[in-house]
Design a protein around this motif. Structure first.
Motif, PDB file in Angstrom:
ATOM      1  N   GLU A 131       0.966  -1.207  -0.101  1.00 31.73           N
ATOM      2  CA  GLU A 131       0.153   0.082   0.000  1.00 31.73           C
ATOM      3  C   GLU A 131       1.023   1.178   0.111  1.00 31.73           C
ATOM      4  N   ASN A 132       2.125   1.177  -0.555  1.00 32.96           N
ATOM      5  CA  ASN A 132       2.979   2.224  -0.439  1.00 32.96           C
ATOM      6  C   ASN A 132       2.497   3.312  -1.446  1.00 32.96           C
ATOM      7  N   ASN A 133       1.739   2.720  -2.737  1.00 33.05           N
ATOM      8  CA  ASN A 133       1.298   3.713  -3.661  1.00 33.05           C
ATOM      9  C   ASN A 133       0.129   3.401  -3.880  1.00 33.05           C
ATOM     10  N   VAL A 134      -1.073   4.441  -3.508  1.00 34.36           N
ATOM     11  CA  VAL A 134      -2.424   4.331  -3.520  1.00 34.36           C
ATOM     12  C   VAL A 134      -2.915   5.127  -4.498  1.00 34.36           C
ATOM     13  N   TYR A 135      -3.739   4.867  -5.437  1.00 36.08           N
ATOM     14  CA  TYR A 135      -4.374   5.624  -6.421  1.00 36.08           C
ATOM     15  C   TYR A 135      -5.844   5.596  -6.509  1.00 36.08           C
ATOM     16  N   ALA A 136      -6.566   6.500  -5.873  1.00 31.70           N
ATOM     17  CA  ALA A 136      -7.957   6.412  -5.481  1.00 31.70           C
ATOM     18  C   ALA A 136      -8.649   7.279  -6.666  1.00 31.70           C
ATOM     19  N   ASP A 137      -8.310   7.290  -8.008  1.00 33.11           N
ATOM     20  CA  ASP A 137      -9.083   7.993  -8.851  1.00 33.11           C
ATOM     21  C   ASP A 137      -8.740   7.360 -10.310  1.00 33.11           C
ATOM     22  N   SER A 138      -9.741   7.329 -11.191  1.00 25.41           N
ATOM     23  CA  SER A 138      -9.426   6.659 -12.371  1.00 25.41           C
ATOM     24  C   SER A 138      -8.619   7.027 -13.385  1.00 25.41           C
ATOM     25  N   GLU A 139      -8.397   8.567 -13.306  1.00 25.41           N
ATOM     26  CA  GLU A 139      -7.506   9.073 -14.115  1.00 25.41           C
ATOM     27  C   GLU A 139      -5.994   8.955 -13.719  1.00 25.41           C
ATOM     28  N   LEU A 140      -5.934   9.061 -12.305  1.00 24.91           N
ATOM     29  CA  LEU A 140      -4.563   8.750 -11.711  1.00 24.91           C
ATOM     30  C   LEU A 140      -4.136   7.144 -11.996  1.00 24.91           C
ATOM     31  N   ILE A 141      -5.124   6.544 -12.040  1.00 26.91           N
ATOM     32  CA  ILE A 141      -5.008   5.109 -12.241  1.00 26.91           C
ATOM     33  C   ILE A 141      -4.360   4.842 -13.557  1.00 26.91           C
ATOM     34  N   LEU A 142      -4.949   5.593 -14.543  1.00 26.04           N
ATOM     35  CA  LEU A 142      -4.533   5.321 -15.991  1.00 26.04           C
ATOM     36  C   LEU A 142      -3.267   5.832 -15.970  1.00 26.04           C
ATOM     37  N   ASP A 143      -2.837   7.076 -15.659  1.00 26.40           N
ATOM     38  CA  ASP A 143      -1.531   7.638 -15.519  1.00 26.40           C
ATOM     39  C   ASP A 143      -0.470   6.585 -15.020  1.00 26.40           C
ATOM     40  N   ALA A 144      -0.713   5.893 -13.890  1.00 24.19           N
ATOM     41  CA  ALA A 144       0.047   5.127 -13.328  1.00 24.19           C
ATOM     42  C   ALA A 144       0.329   3.979 -14.083  1.00 24.19           C
ATOM     43  N   VAL A 145      -0.634   3.347 -14.558  1.00 22.43           N
ATOM     44  CA  VAL A 145      -0.749   1.998 -15.369  1.00 22.43           C
ATOM     45  C   VAL A 145       0.170   2.612 -16.738  1.00 22.43           C
ATOM     46  N   GLY A 146      -0.204   3.592 -17.304  1.00 22.72           N
ATOM     47  CA  GLY A 146       0.394   3.848 -18.399  1.00 22.72           C
ATOM     48  C   GLY A 146       1.883   3.971 -18.624  1.00 22.72           C
ATOM     49  N   ASP A 147       2.193   4.213 -17.383  1.00 22.86           N
ATOM     50  CA  ASP A 147       3.831   4.652 -17.192  1.00 22.86           C
ATOM     51  C   ASP A 147       4.377   2.985 -17.139  1.00 22.86           C
ATOM     52  N   ILE A 148       3.711   2.044 -16.925  1.00 15.51           N
ATOM     53  CA  ILE A 148       4.648   0.804 -16.459  1.00 15.51           C
ATOM     54  C   ILE A 148       3.996  -0.430 -17.412  1.00 15.51           C
ATOM     55  N   SER A 149       2.953  -0.053 -18.113  1.00 14.15           N
ATOM     56  CA  SER A 149       2.455  -1.241 -18.872  1.00 14.15           C
ATOM     57  C   SER A 149       3.544  -1.997 -19.955  1.00 14.15           C
ATOM     58  N   GLU A 150       3.287  -3.420 -19.767  1.00 19.09           N
ATOM     59  CA  GLU A 150       4.005  -4.281 -20.475  1.00 19.09           C
ATOM     60  C   GLU A 150       3.221  -5.100 -21.425  1.00 19.09           C
ATOM     61  N   GLY A 151       2.122  -4.879 -21.564  1.00 19.06           N
ATOM     62  CA  GLY A 151       1.224  -5.520 -22.627  1.00 19.06           C
ATOM     63  C   GLY A 151       0.683  -4.956 -23.833  1.00 19.06           C
ATOM     64  N   ILE A 152      -0.118  -5.081 -24.374  1.00 17.05           N
ATOM     65  CA  ILE A 152      -0.760  -4.492 -25.620  1.00 17.05           C
ATOM     66  C   ILE A 152      -1.192  -2.965 -25.355  1.00 17.05           C
ATOM     67  N   LEU A 153      -1.253  -2.542 -24.004  1.00 15.39           N
ATOM     68  CA  LEU A 153      -1.514  -1.002 -23.891  1.00 15.39           C
ATOM     69  C   LEU A 153      -0.108  -0.475 -24.067  1.00 15.39           C
ATOM     70  N   THR A 154      -0.315   0.449 -24.791  1.00 15.31           N
ATOM     71  CA  THR A 154       1.158   1.300 -25.408  1.00 15.31           C
ATOM     72  C   THR A 154       1.586   2.081 -24.311  1.00 15.31           C
ATOM     73  N   ARG A 155       2.687   1.662 -23.591  1.00 17.50           N
ATOM     74  CA  ARG A 155       3.394   2.727 -22.445  1.00 17.50           C
ATOM     75  C   ARG A 155       3.547   4.172 -23.047  1.00 17.50           C
ATOM     76  N   THR A 156       2.911   5.058 -22.107  1.00 20.03           N
ATOM     77  CA  THR A 156       3.017   6.489 -22.436  1.00 20.03           C
ATOM     78  C   THR A 156       4.202   6.861 -22.995  1.00 20.03           C
ATOM     79  N   ALA A 157       5.350   6.458 -22.310  1.00 25.86           N
ATOM     80  CA  ALA A 157       6.579   7.065 -22.642  1.00 25.86           C
ATOM     81  C   ALA A 157       7.010   6.730 -24.380  1.00 25.86           C
ATOM     82  N   ASP A 158       6.439   5.690 -24.657  1.00 26.53           N
ATOM     83  CA  ASP A 158       6.532   5.038 -26.143  1.00 26.53           C
ATOM     84  C   ASP A 158       5.794   5.814 -27.040  1.00 26.53           C
TER      85      ASP A 158
END
Length: 250
Positions: A131-158
């Motif tokens: 529970e070191n990183n808690v994201y309690a908003d859907s937009e914040l969750i999208l940002d966090a997941v987009g930064d570390i995606s390893e699947g078909i979702l294109t990483r934001t940095a790419d």
């Protein structure tokens, strides 16, 4: 074959009318639930997806123990569109995660651990690294997941700068209830911002899918949007988040 911001903007008068017709009955229904169950509690339902229609990837399809085996937990209610867009992002990211579903209304109330994670009492919530990183908003969750995606979702940095701009526009138009923003952007599809799935698709699908379910997106000038919906419904990561019971909760 890709829907454009201009197409969505043209649909907005129709969509706003539909939402306005829904709003009074939805508000009455939600207020009745709040009055009926005020200060009551509901036990949390802590499980992973096991039903055929909502089964997650192999990394998240076994029974959830009292202590999660994955570093990422997704606390949700599967009927909520805001939670669904975060769910789509997680499913398409390749990240191992556990699903913990909570009932938002009913006897028992929300558990204490839930309120500690999000004092606002809303879903979705994603916790990472314990529970070191808690994201309690859907937009914040999208940002966090987009930064570390390893699947078909294109990483934001790419993404290119142009793609990042287009993703931001799509997310903005959805988060503001389909308000028209920016210029029309015509790309090659089949996803909202081109050949690759992005967070724009995660943000848009839950809401446009609900409009299609109740009212149908099949009219003249809506062909590209229909094609995009069909592509999403053929995308396994998105398909896994489509459930039989759902609500609007705009």
């Amino acid at each position: 074959m890709q829907p454009t911001l201009n197409l969505i903007s043209n649909m907005i008068p129709r969509i706003v009318l539909l939402i306005s017709l829904l709003s009074s009955s939805l508000i009455i229904g939600v207020n009745s639930l709040l009055v009926k169950h005020h200060n009551t509690a509901i036990p949390s339902l802590c499980r992973r997806n096991l039903s055929p229609m909502t089964t997650s990837s192999s990394k998240s399809t076994t029974e959830l123990s009292a202590k999660s085996s994955a570093e990422t937990q997704f606390i949700t209610n599967k009927m909520c569109p805001y939670a669904q867009k975060a769910w789509i992002a997680l499913e398409s990211s390749g990240i191992a995660f556990d699903i913990r579903e909570v009932s938002l209304y009913g006897p028992g109330g929300k558990p204490d651990w839930f309120w500690k994670l999000n004092p606002r009492g809303t879903v979705p919530i994603v916790t990472m690294n314990g529970e070191n990183n808690v994201y309690a908003d859907s937009e914040l969750i999208l940002d966090a997941v987009g930064d570390i995606s390893e699947g078909i979702l294109t990483r934001t940095a790419d993404l290119s700068d142009k793609e990042k701009t287009q993703v931001s526009r799509w997310r903005d138009i959805m988060s503001k209830q389909l308000a028209p923003v920016g210029k029309s952007a015509v790309l090659g599809g089949p996803y909202l911002c081109g050949e690759r799935m992005t967070l724009a698709d995660c943000a848009a699908f839950p809401f446009l899918w609900r409009i299609d379910q109740d009212y149908g997106i099949e009219g003249d000038g809506e062909e590209k949007l229909r094609d995009w919906l069909n592509v999403c419904l053929e995308t396994d990561a998105i398909k896994r988040t489509v459930v039989r019971s759902w609500w609007w909760w705009w």
